[in-house]
Scaffold this active site. Structure first.
Site, short mmCIF file in Angstrom:
data_model
loop_
_atom_site.label_atom_id
_atom_site.label_comp_id
_atom_site.label_asym_id
_atom_site.label_seq_id
_atom_site.Cartn_x
_atom_site.Cartn_y
_atom_site.Cartn_z
N ARG A 78 0.66 -0.95 -0.16
CA ARG A 78 -0.19 0.11 0.08
C ARG A 78 0.90 1.18 -0.06
O ARG A 78 1.56 1.37 0.97
CB ARG A 78 -1.04 -0.06 1.50
CG ARG A 78 -1.65 1.39 1.24
CD ARG A 78 -2.57 1.28 2.52
NE ARG A 78 -3.56 2.79 2.52
CZ ARG A 78 -3.27 3.37 3.67
NH1 ARG A 78 -2.53 2.93 4.65
NH2 ARG A 78 -3.93 4.63 3.61
N HIS A 122 -2.66 11.12 0.75
CA HIS A 122 -2.00 10.82 2.13
C HIS A 122 -1.44 12.02 2.62
O HIS A 122 -0.22 11.92 3.07
CB HIS A 122 -1.16 9.37 1.94
CG HIS A 122 -0.96 8.74 3.41
ND1 HIS A 122 -0.90 7.65 3.72
CD2 HIS A 122 -0.55 9.58 4.84
CE1 HIS A 122 -0.74 7.31 4.74
NE2 HIS A 122 -0.36 8.61 5.63
N GLU A 167 -7.32 8.80 6.32
CA GLU A 167 -7.58 9.31 7.68
C GLU A 167 -7.94 10.64 7.59
O GLU A 167 -7.49 11.73 7.94
CB GLU A 167 -6.25 9.24 8.34
CG GLU A 167 -5.83 7.68 8.79
CD GLU A 167 -4.86 7.60 9.92
OE1 GLU A 167 -4.48 8.68 10.27
OE2 GLU A 167 -4.51 6.52 10.34
N ASN A 292 -7.10 2.19 9.70
CA ASN A 292 -6.01 2.21 10.28
C ASN A 292 -6.10 1.95 11.88
O ASN A 292 -6.91 2.99 12.24
CB ASN A 292 -5.44 3.30 10.10
CG ASN A 292 -4.98 3.56 8.38
OD1 ASN A 292 -4.97 2.48 7.97
ND2 ASN A 292 -4.60 4.71 8.20
N TYR A 294 -4.28 1.48 15.96
CA TYR A 294 -2.98 1.78 16.52
C TYR A 294 -3.36 1.48 18.03
O TYR A 294 -2.40 0.81 18.59
CB TYR A 294 -2.33 2.82 16.51
CG TYR A 294 -1.67 3.30 14.95
CD1 TYR A 294 -2.38 3.57 14.03
CD2 TYR A 294 -0.32 2.60 14.62
CE1 TYR A 294 -1.84 3.91 12.53
CE2 TYR A 294 0.18 2.39 13.46
CZ TYR A 294 -0.55 3.30 12.48
OH TYR A 294 -0.11 3.13 11.30
N GLU A 352 -3.38 -0.03 8.04
CA GLU A 352 -2.18 0.23 8.97
C GLU A 352 -2.32 -0.33 10.40
O GLU A 352 -3.58 -0.09 10.81
CB GLU A 352 -1.86 1.84 9.15
CG GLU A 352 -1.73 2.57 7.65
CD GLU A 352 -1.56 4.06 8.11
OE1 GLU A 352 -1.12 4.36 9.17
OE2 GLU A 352 -1.59 4.74 7.15
N1 LIG Z 1 -5.45 11.21 19.30
N2 LIG Z 1 -4.90 10.15 19.04
N3 LIG Z 1 -4.22 9.22 18.77
C1 LIG Z 1 -4.10 7.99 18.13
C2 LIG Z 1 -4.62 8.19 16.68
C3 LIG Z 1 -3.76 7.85 15.79
C4 LIG Z 1 -3.71 8.83 14.64
N4 LIG Z 1 -2.56 8.86 13.94
C5 LIG Z 1 -2.53 7.73 12.64
O1 LIG Z 1 -3.28 6.90 12.61
C6 LIG Z 1 -1.24 7.88 11.84
C7 LIG Z 1 -1.31 6.85 10.62
C8 LIG Z 1 -1.03 7.70 9.38
O2 LIG Z 1 -1.61 7.25 8.20
C9 LIG Z 1 0.64 7.29 9.09
O3 LIG Z 1 0.84 8.38 7.95
C10 LIG Z 1 1.21 7.53 10.35
O4 LIG Z 1 2.90 7.56 10.14
C11 LIG Z 1 0.80 6.52 11.55
C12 LIG Z 1 1.73 6.74 12.72
O5 LIG Z 1 1.43 7.87 13.40
C13 LIG Z 1 -0.43 6.65 11.73
#
Ligand SMILES: N=[N+]=NCCCCNC(=O)[C@@H]1[C@H]2[C@H](O)[C@@H](O)[C@H](O)[C@@H](CO)[C@@H]12
Length: 448
Positions: A78, A122, A167, A292, A294, A352
């Protein structure tokens, strides 16, 4: 007998990246400036003054990176296209050298037997469009659909799975509400308008795809499940506000339910109503949805925490990553089951999932031991498998990220890669987590 975590034979195992985070050479060969070129070169915005000028030098090293994908046994990759690399002004003229870069990448992936999953956007908006209002200008729906058409036609027959926007929540919460991300605005009034135009642009691109495209199209949302901090009514009200503002602001209109009621309370005078026909455009049916994922959050009532009036309570009983995110794999299973229900069984992909931990700046004896990332990967794959067992239509998993890369305003200080990058030499080293992932893919999960 321990549960065997065997995944379906056709499960799409991959890894994910984004253009500005890995490519470098963002202004090379006729490319236009993006809002991230501007933001990263504005003093004070980036940790350690880092920029994406070089990043992982993927623009020049993409062949080497495909070799790494082969060693990882990836079935899919991706990536995102830099809008301003292919359309320097965001509209009108094309940059053939920019399109040729993505042609080569896609052809290289196909030759390697790796399916390309293409994200149109993105976060790296052409600066020329930001000068015309960017996501605040309603015309952006047409600009975005026109840009999408260029890619739908150029990559037709080679790219089969498309994502419109990565996102929306982070684009708005980071770029327009709190100002931590490009273009660095801090306005609830702007955030509400920009969010609506992001959704309209998604709908316009889906409509255009139905006219000129081939394959499947969807959107990629970050969902962070909100668990109750207590049984106090004010904490439950805060939890509902946080869930509406992050997890339902975009999902509900996409599913034809309009904006969640709680947003009027969250945004107050900054909230506004929008024309009914916009919601018909936004709710265009899609073929799949990216998640996505985390971490989870446990919000409590916090009257001073603008604008949601909720603040997460740190769960000190669990490990936290370098980005301060709690490690709590069962919440991934819960989110997948919730999203399956919210989307009436739309095909889902984890687009992700990953974790940032401290890794040394260079390999030691050719290895990078990353036990915390191995643990995070293992337990979140098991959680994803549990969701499949509960009937979720989960078609794939993309590890974030293929490479250590530019973690936006945190610069290179946070390493999410299953492959290590020595940013002094650009040397790549597959980490223990990457070696494990390669085995997981080879055995369809049996090694878990
Ligand atoms: N409030 N709060 N906290 C948690 C919410 C998470 C929001 N950040 C993401 O999902 C970004 C996504 C992005 O696509 C990628 O480009 C970033 O590198 C990753 C790592 O950061 C993740």
């Amino acid at each position: 007998m321990p549960t065997r975590y065997t995944f379906p034979d056709n499960f799409l195992w991959g890894a994910a990246t984004a253009a500005y985070q890995i490519e470098g050479s963002s202004m090379a060969d006729g490319a236009g400036e993006s809002i991230w070129d501007r933001f990263s070169h504005t003093p004070g915005n980036m940790k350690d003054g880092d920029t994406g000028d070089v990043a992982c030098d993927h623009y020049n090293r993409w062949r080497e990176d495909i070799e790494i994908m082969k060693r990882l046994n990836l079935k899919a990759y991706r990536f995102s296209v830099s809008w301003s690399r292919v359309m320097p002004d965001g509209t009108g003229r094309l940059n053939e050298a920019g399109l040729a870069f993505y042609d080569q990448l896609i052809d290289g992936l196909l030759e390697a037997g790796i399916e390309p999953l293409c994200t149109l956007y993105h976060w790296d908006l052409p600066a020329a469009l930001d000068d015309r209002g960017g996501w605040l200008n309603p015309e952006i729906a047409d600009w975005f659909a026109d840009y999408g058409q260029v890619l739908f036609e150029r990559f037709k027959g080679r790219v089969k799975t498309w994502g419109t926007i990565n996102e929306p929540w982070v684009i708005i919460d980071g770029g327009y509400l709190h100002g931590a991300l490009a273009p660095g605005h801090r306005s609830a009034f702007e955030a509400v308008i920009a969010a609506h135009n992001v959704l309209r642009a998604h709908g316009a691109a889906v409509k255009r795809f139905r006219e000129v495209g081939e394959g499947r199209i969807g959107i990629v949302l970050n969902i962070e499940p909100k668990y109750p901090a207590s049984d106090k009514p004010e904490d439950e009200a805060a939890r509902k506000r946080a869930e509406a503002q992050m997890n339902r602001w975009f999902l509900d209109p996409l599913m034809g339910r309009g904006y969640p009621e709680e947003l009027k309370d969250v945004y107050g005078e900054a909230w506004r109503e929008f024309p009914a026909e916009d919601f018909d455009l936004i709710r265009q049916p899609t073929d799949w949805m990216g998640l996505n994922w985390y971490t989870r959050a446990v919000p409590e009532n916090a009257p001073d925490a603008w604008p949601v009036r909720a603040r997460p309570v740190k769960q000190i009983q669990h490990a936290h990553t370098e980005t301060g995110w709690e490690v709590y794999p069962p919440a991934l299973t819960d989110t997948l089951v919730w999203l399956h229900e919210q989307t009436n069984g739309l095909p889902l992909m984890i687009t992700e999932n990953g974790s940032a931990w401290y890794d040394p700046p260079h390999a030691i004896n050719g290895r990078i031991h990353d036990p915390m990332r191995v643990d995070y990967l293992t337990n979140h794959l098991k959680a994803a498998h549990d969701a499949i067992g509960r009937g979720v239509n989960l078609e794939g998993y993309m590890a974030w990220s293929l490479l250590d890369n530019l973690e936006w305003s945190l610069g290179y200080s946070k390493r999410f890669g299953i492959t290590h990058v020595n940013f002094q030499t650009q040397e790549r080293t597959i980490k223990d987590s990457g070696l494990l992932y390669a085995d997981v893919i080879r055995t369809h999960g049996a090694v878990l």
